[in-house]
Design a protein around this motif. Structure first.
Motif, PDB file in Angstrom:
ATOM      1  N   LYS A 155      -1.217 -23.744 -38.759  1.00 21.76           N
ATOM      2  CA  LYS A 155      -2.543 -23.293 -38.326  1.00 21.76           C
ATOM      3  C   LYS A 155      -3.562 -23.440 -39.454  1.00 21.76           C
ATOM      4  N   ASP A 156      -3.167 -23.051 -40.669  1.00 20.01           N
ATOM      5  CA  ASP A 156      -4.070 -23.193 -41.817  1.00 20.01           C
ATOM      6  C   ASP A 156      -4.343 -24.661 -42.129  1.00 20.01           C
ATOM      7  N   ALA A 157      -3.300 -25.484 -42.007  1.00 16.60           N
ATOM      8  CA  ALA A 157      -3.471 -26.919 -42.257  1.00 16.60           C
ATOM      9  C   ALA A 157      -4.425 -27.534 -41.248  1.00 16.60           C
ATOM     10  N   ALA A 158      -4.344 -27.084 -39.986  1.00 15.98           N
ATOM     11  CA  ALA A 158      -5.242 -27.588 -38.948  1.00 15.98           C
ATOM     12  C   ALA A 158      -6.697 -27.276 -39.301  1.00 15.98           C
ATOM     13  N   LYS A 159      -6.951 -26.074 -39.816  1.00 18.03           N
ATOM     14  CA  LYS A 159      -8.310 -25.715 -40.223  1.00 18.03           C
ATOM     15  C   LYS A 159      -8.801 -26.619 -41.351  1.00 18.03           C
ATOM     16  N   MET A 160      -7.929 -26.894 -42.312  1.00 20.57           N
ATOM     17  CA  MET A 160      -8.306 -27.778 -43.416  1.00 20.57           C
ATOM     18  C   MET A 160      -8.665 -29.172 -42.913  1.00 20.57           C
ATOM     19  N   LEU A 161      -7.969 -29.613 -41.887  1.00 16.89           N
ATOM     20  CA  LEU A 161      -8.140 -30.973 -41.367  1.00 16.89           C
ATOM     21  C   LEU A 161      -9.167 -31.064 -40.243  1.00 16.89           C
ATOM     22  N   GLY A 162      -9.730 -29.929 -39.843  1.00 16.53           N
ATOM     23  CA  GLY A 162     -10.756 -29.938 -38.810  1.00 16.53           C
ATOM     24  C   GLY A 162     -10.231 -30.270 -37.427  1.00 16.53           C
ATOM     25  N   ILE A 163      -8.992 -29.865 -37.132  1.00 17.37           N
ATOM     26  CA  ILE A 163      -8.394 -30.123 -35.823  1.00 17.37           C
ATOM     27  C   ILE A 163      -7.982 -28.802 -35.188  1.00 17.37           C
ATOM     28  N   SER A 164      -7.544 -28.857 -33.928  1.00 15.56           N
ATOM     29  CA  SER A 164      -7.179 -27.654 -33.185  1.00 15.56           C
ATOM     30  C   SER A 164      -5.665 -27.508 -33.107  1.00 15.56           C
ATOM     31  N   TYR A 165      -5.137 -26.407 -33.627  1.00 18.24           N
ATOM     32  CA  TYR A 165      -3.700 -26.164 -33.546  1.00 18.24           C
ATOM     33  C   TYR A 165      -3.257 -25.998 -32.089  1.00 18.24           C
ATOM     34  N   LYS A 166      -4.060 -25.305 -31.284  1.00 19.53           N
ATOM     35  CA  LYS A 166      -3.682 -25.030 -29.892  1.00 19.53           C
ATOM     36  C   LYS A 166      -3.554 -26.312 -29.066  1.00 19.53           C
ATOM     37  N   LYS A 167      -4.332 -27.319 -29.406  1.00 15.59           N
ATOM     38  CA  LYS A 167      -4.345 -28.539 -28.598  1.00 15.59           C
ATOM     39  C   LYS A 167      -2.990 -29.257 -28.605  1.00 15.59           C
ATOM     40  N   PHE A 168      -2.183 -29.010 -29.638  1.00 11.81           N
ATOM     41  CA  PHE A 168      -0.869 -29.649 -29.685  1.00 11.81           C
ATOM     42  C   PHE A 168       0.049 -29.166 -28.568  1.00 11.81           C
ATOM     43  N   TYR A 169      -0.258 -28.012 -27.981  1.00 12.58           N
ATOM     44  CA  TYR A 169       0.697 -27.371 -27.082  1.00 12.58           C
ATOM     45  C   TYR A 169       0.172 -27.193 -25.656  1.00 12.58           C
ATOM     46  N   ASN A 170      -0.787 -27.994 -25.247  1.00 13.07           N
ATOM     47  CA  ASN A 170      -1.179 -27.977 -23.837  1.00 13.07           C
ATOM     48  C   ASN A 170      -0.982 -29.373 -23.247  1.00 13.07           C
ATOM     49  N   LYS A 171      -1.105 -29.445 -21.926  1.00 18.32           N
ATOM     50  CA  LYS A 171      -0.859 -30.710 -21.236  1.00 18.32           C
ATOM     51  C   LYS A 171      -2.144 -31.362 -20.733  1.00 18.32           C
ATOM     52  N   ASP A 172      -3.247 -31.014 -21.342  1.00 15.37           N
ATOM     53  CA  ASP A 172      -4.507 -31.651 -20.956  1.00 15.37           C
ATOM     54  C   ASP A 172      -4.483 -33.153 -21.205  1.00 15.37           C
TER      55      ASP A 172
END
Length: 514
Positions: free
Chosen positions: A121-138
């Motif tokens: 989660k912290d790494a996602a913030k550093m990289l400007g991406i969404s941690y939650k997006k990895f775990y949905n089926k959108d």
């Protein structure tokens, strides 16, 4: 604060609390946890702020195996390191990546996915991406491959999708993103042009007492610290350990011979098969799919376990023309050419051309490539060459073998599985290419430059180099950060996990007594 070795008095001895060797994603992530603390930190960078040709030459080495690895072009010596090279593709490991599997020798980690979640989660913030997006089926409705194979979105599918997000250049180049923070830091020094030439042990051989550093101008110094962290990548970390032989004749941390062993990458196996879809061709306009993330399919975890194969990743791209259509270059050129002319549709061709401007065309004929996880093998190893670089350090000699039986089985079984899924859904079929059937497809090099596994993590020193906290088993104050500690390679790009694990290590070092 930024410094340069040439500006430090010749053969000086400098003392710090923690010394981090390397300023790439791993080194910066460890150090970021220690900024503005009461610890005195030094980071040693072999190159400068930007890459310099003379220091890049220190990467040169030898390939002695049948598969080729670019030792110099695949890494960079400068502030930010590999963060200046990678494309920003991010995806986390799955929970079963950390499990021991009976059919994969040396598999299993001493940590689990739960140990990394907060750091992902912290790494996602550093990289400007969404941690939650990895775990949905959108992704089935807003990525091109997800829309193209929306039929895979069903209960008990043989396939699963892995979401990859793309960190933009501003966020993924850690050298630029964090330059101001480190330059103005009051507790952290970065010393440029300071290549480590030796790890120096104390008289008992249980602690690192200091490191010797040098530049190409003849300047030298010694860095003393209470804790040392190697964060130089999966080629340079083992090289430094193997080259430091003052106390241990086989190198530091190499009691069981695992330093430099179990090298892994993610070879892409092309010329695998043709995928023929029976669903209608269509143009998917640009406003229908996102460009900041994408999906790649593989066997589901249950299916992989059932068939006893490694992780993998399917890439499905439309054929570009006659030259790439293996169906038409297998000895039937003239007979098939007539069919091409007969089936040519001018208006369809115009629509496809227009689609390239407004979106992507979902073709019925696709080229299937398989990206491959590699098993940890002792035969894939890094050793020292008999020749030295310009600083007197032995060069790297890498032996990267042909792909193994389980790796070949993974390719064949994974393609058969996608064929089964297409058949169940009645949306297509698969045809193996002649290059795969003859074995020509198995000849690999390393265009992805993912270097993994040469100082592997384990529960014990008999099967690894570092423990669950990334500490070298034989040494009380030496830690290793980066993908060299990965016990297995998964199939996802390693940098996101490198950052997460390095943040974990940095927090651990911040909280221990020294």
């Amino acid at each position: 604060m930024f410094k340069d070795l040439k500006d430090i008095s010749f053969e000086s001895t400098l003392t710090y609390d923690i010394c981090i060797v390397g300023t790439g994603p791993a080194g910066i992530s460890v150090a970021k946890q220690l900024l503005d603390t009461d610890r005195r930190i030094v980071m040693l960078e072999s190159g400068g702020i930007l890459p310099e040709l003379e220091y890049q030459k220190l990467n040169k080495g030898e390939n002695s195996g049948p598969s080729f690895l670019s030792l110099d072009a695949s890494r960079v010596r400068c502030f930010g390191g590999a963060s200046k090279l990678w494309a920003g593709h991010c995806s986390p490991f799955k929970s079963d990546d950390f499990d021991k599997k009976s059919f994969i020798p040396l598999s299993g980690w001493p940590i689990s996915l739960d140990d990394l979640k907060i750091y992902y989660k912290d790494a996602a913030k550093m990289l400007g991406i969404s941690y939650k997006k990895f775990y949905n089926k959108d992704f089935f409705q807003d990525t091109f491959d997800g829309i193209s194979f929306k039929e895979f979105n069903r209960d008990n599918s043989l396939l699963s999708g892995n979401v990859f997000q793309v960190s933009n250049l501003k966020n993924r180049d850690f050298g630029e993103k964090y330059k101001a923070d480190f330059k103005s830091s009051v507790n952290t020094d970065i010393i440029f042009h300071s290549t480590v030439t030796e790890l120096n042990l104390n008289s008992e051989g249980k602690d690192i007492q200091s490191v010797s550093i040098a530049d190409l101008g003849g300047n030298k110094a010694v860095i003393k610290a209470k804790i040392f962290v190697l964060a130089c990548g999966a080629l340079e970390n083992p090289r430094i350990l193997l080259a430091s032989k003052e106390y241990f004749k086989n190198g530091i941390g190499n009691g069981s011979g695992f330093v430099g062993s179990c090298f892994m990458s993610h070879p892409g196996i092309g010329n695998v098969s043709e995928l023929h879809k029976t669903t209608p061709e269509e143009c998917i306009s640009k406003d229908k799919y996102k460009t900041d993330y994408f999906v790649r399919f593989e066997m589901s975890s249950q299916e992989r376990s059932k068939q006893k194969v490694l992780r993998h990743s399917f890439s499905m791209k439309p054929y570009l023309g006659l030259a790439n259509r293996s169906t038409y270059i297998s000895g039937r050129v003239f007979s098939e050419f007539g069919k091409l002319i007969e089936n040519f549709n001018f208006f369809s061709s115009v629509k496809k051309t227009t689609c390239r401007v407004d979106g992507k065309y979902l073709s019925r004929l696709m080229d299937l490539t398989v990206g491959l996880e590699q098993q940890p093998r002792l035969s894939n190893n890094l050793r020292l060459h008999t020749t030295n670089d310009d600083l007197g350090v032995p060069k790297i000699n890498i032996y990267w073998d042909d792909i193994s039986k389980i790796e070949k089985d993974t390719i064949i079984k994974s393609v058969k599985t996608i064929a089964r899924e297409l058949g169940i859904l009645n949306i297509g079929r698969i045809k193996f290419k002649s290059e795969l059937l003859t074995g020509e497809s198995y000849k690999i090099n390393d265009p992805v430059n993912h270097h993994i596994g040469t100082t592997r993590m384990s529960n014990n020193s008999e099967t690894g180099v570092v423990d669950k906290n990334c500490k070298v088993f034989e040494i009380s104050n030496l830690y290793i950060a980066g993908s060299s500690v990965f016990a297995t390679s998964s199939i996802v790009n390693p940098t996101y996990t490198i950052i997460a694990m390095s943040l974990k290590l940095g927090e651990y070092l911040k909280n221990i007594k020294i």
